[in-house]
Design an enzyme around this catalytic site. Structure first.
Site, PDB file in Angstrom:
ATOM      1  N   SER A  56       0.791  -1.235   0.000  1.00 22.44           N
ATOM      2  CA  SER A  56       0.000   0.000   0.000  1.00 22.44           C
ATOM      3  C   SER A  56       0.820   1.280   0.000  1.00 22.44           C
ATOM      4  CB  SER A  56      -0.948   0.018   1.201  1.00 22.44           C
ATOM      5  OG  SER A  56      -2.037  -0.837   0.985  1.00 22.44           O
ATOM      6  N   LYS A  59       0.033   3.783  -2.616  1.00 21.80           N
ATOM      7  CA  LYS A  59      -0.991   4.828  -2.510  1.00 21.80           C
ATOM      8  C   LYS A  59      -0.409   6.230  -2.397  1.00 21.80           C
ATOM      9  CE  LYS A  59      -4.226   1.460  -0.726  1.00 21.80           C
ATOM     10  NZ  LYS A  59      -4.572   0.650   0.446  1.00 21.80           N
ATOM     11  N   SER A 111      -5.839   3.532   4.584  1.00 22.53           N
ATOM     12  CA  SER A 111      -5.293   2.647   3.561  1.00 22.53           C
ATOM     13  C   SER A 111      -6.407   1.946   2.795  1.00 22.53           C
ATOM     14  CB  SER A 111      -4.344   1.598   4.171  1.00 22.53           C
ATOM     15  OG  SER A 111      -3.513   1.032   3.184  1.00 22.53           O
ATOM     16  N   LYS A 216       3.121   6.592   4.899  1.00 20.50           N
ATOM     17  CA  LYS A 216       2.234   5.490   4.508  1.00 20.50           C
ATOM     18  C   LYS A 216       2.804   4.134   4.902  1.00 20.50           C
ATOM     19  CE  LYS A 216      -1.497   3.965   2.752  1.00 20.50           C
ATOM     20  NZ  LYS A 216      -1.393   2.888   3.755  1.00 20.50           N
TER      21      LYS A 216
END
Length: 346
Positions: A56, A59, A111, A216
């Site tokens: 993730s 992202k 997320s 993140k």
């Protein structure tokens, strides 16, 4: 720190190396890197160019594309495809209409894979087309060893990156105030933002250090536990990436502590300071920089500052051309280079 200045006159070659040899620290990660956010000088590295799945942390680029290619107040409808995606989700329902701003909060703070798909479909019409846009944009910002198949980062054969590329993407993303606001938020109340629901940031690094301001987390079976973090101290910003690290938060803090112990920030030149003057015909031009030159330097290092200027014929002289450069050298390694500019006209 000793500062030795060498001035030479030679034909200008635009060549910048922003590499500092890795410090004697072995982070518990398959790939890791720490980069100074302003100069992009590498402060720590372990397999920084290894191609690995990044989960993730994808992202970050999804958010970058969304913030650059859409209106924050535009609303996108949640599809069945988005609502039924596996993995981490915000919990958007089919046919809900959510603003790009809120979707980006859901993407980064929770997320949300459903947020990622809704953004992709809203901006490009499909996940596939959005992945093409991500790849095109990635190349534009210098992500040369990255390939995107999805906006969420679930495992795919042709979905990979490097810790170096993710650090570059983060530096680019942090140029956007809205990204910084989202990535650094711990909790957001729907009433304050006009959202459909509250959001809590699952990134624990924000609670581990008062310097942390993003960015993140990520996890899949193939990628393992991943983390991209940013730390800010005054004007100084450090980006740290750990990929496939079982103790990603601890390892990130270990790298951050190590950097603070090993490096200090040194000002070499002040904005507007005359570094070198050159005579062209009957005119003298002062060369310097339009910003302070402050670099992270290993404590106790002996840095050579080498100033080079071009030999440009009078008829071909143009103040907009590269007129020279300054190299900052440690041993036989060029740590950093900056182009000289005309700072005042004669």
């Amino acid at each position: 720190m000793k500062r030795k200045i060498v001035i030479t006159t030679l034909m200008f070659i635009l060549f910048t190396m922003k590499i500092i040899p890795a410090a004697p620290l072995n982070a518990n990660a398959v790939s890791a890197i720490a980069i100074d956010g302003k100069t992009k000088m590498v402060l720590y590295e372990k397999n920084p160019h290894m191609l690995v799945p990044m989960a993730s942390t994808t992202k970050i680029v999804t958010a970058l594309v969304a913030l650059n290619y859409s209106d924050l107040e535009e609303k996108f409808k949640v599809s069945k495809n988005a609502a039924s995606i596996k993995g981490s989700k915000v919990g958007y329902r089919v046919s809900e209409e959510i603003t790009v701003r809120e979707l980006t909060y859901g993407l980064m703070m929770r997320s949300g894979n459903d947020a990622a798909i809704t953004l992709a479909e809203g901006i490009s019409g499909s996940v596939e087309n959005f992945a093409k846009l991500m790849n095109e944009y990635g190349k534009e910002i210098g992500l040369l060893n990255t390939s995107f198949e999805t906006p969420h980062g679930l495992d795919r054969d042709n979905h990979f990156s490097t810790s170096y590329d993710l650090a570059l993407a983060t530096i680019k993303a942090k140029e956007i105030p809205e990204f910084n606001k989202i990535a650094s938020a711990k909790d957001v109340k729907k009433e304050e933002m006009g959202f459909t629901r509250d959001y809590h940031n699952i990134n624990k690094i924000l609670w581990r250090s008062e310097d942390a301001d993003g960015v993140k987390t990520g996890y899949t079976g193939k990628a393992g536990k991943c983390l991209v973090s940013s730390f800010k101290q005054g004007d100084r910003e450090t980006i740290i990436v750990t990929l496939n690290s079982n103790n990603r938060f601890d390892e990130t803090m270990k790298i951050y502590k190590h950097i603070n112990e090993e490096y200090e920030y040194k000002k070499f030149f002040t904005k507007g300071e005359v570094v070198k003057d050159i005579k062209v015909g009957n005119k003298v031009y002062n060369l310097g920089f339009d910003k302070d030159i402050i670099l992270p330097i290993k404590k106790g290092s002996d840095i050579e500052v080498k100033i080079s200027v071009n030999n440009i014929p009078v008829k071909k002289f143009d103040i907009n051309l590269p007129l020279g450069k300054v190299d900052f050298i440690q041993g036989d390694i060029c740590l950093y280079s900056e182009t000289l500019k005309v700072i005042d006209l004669p």
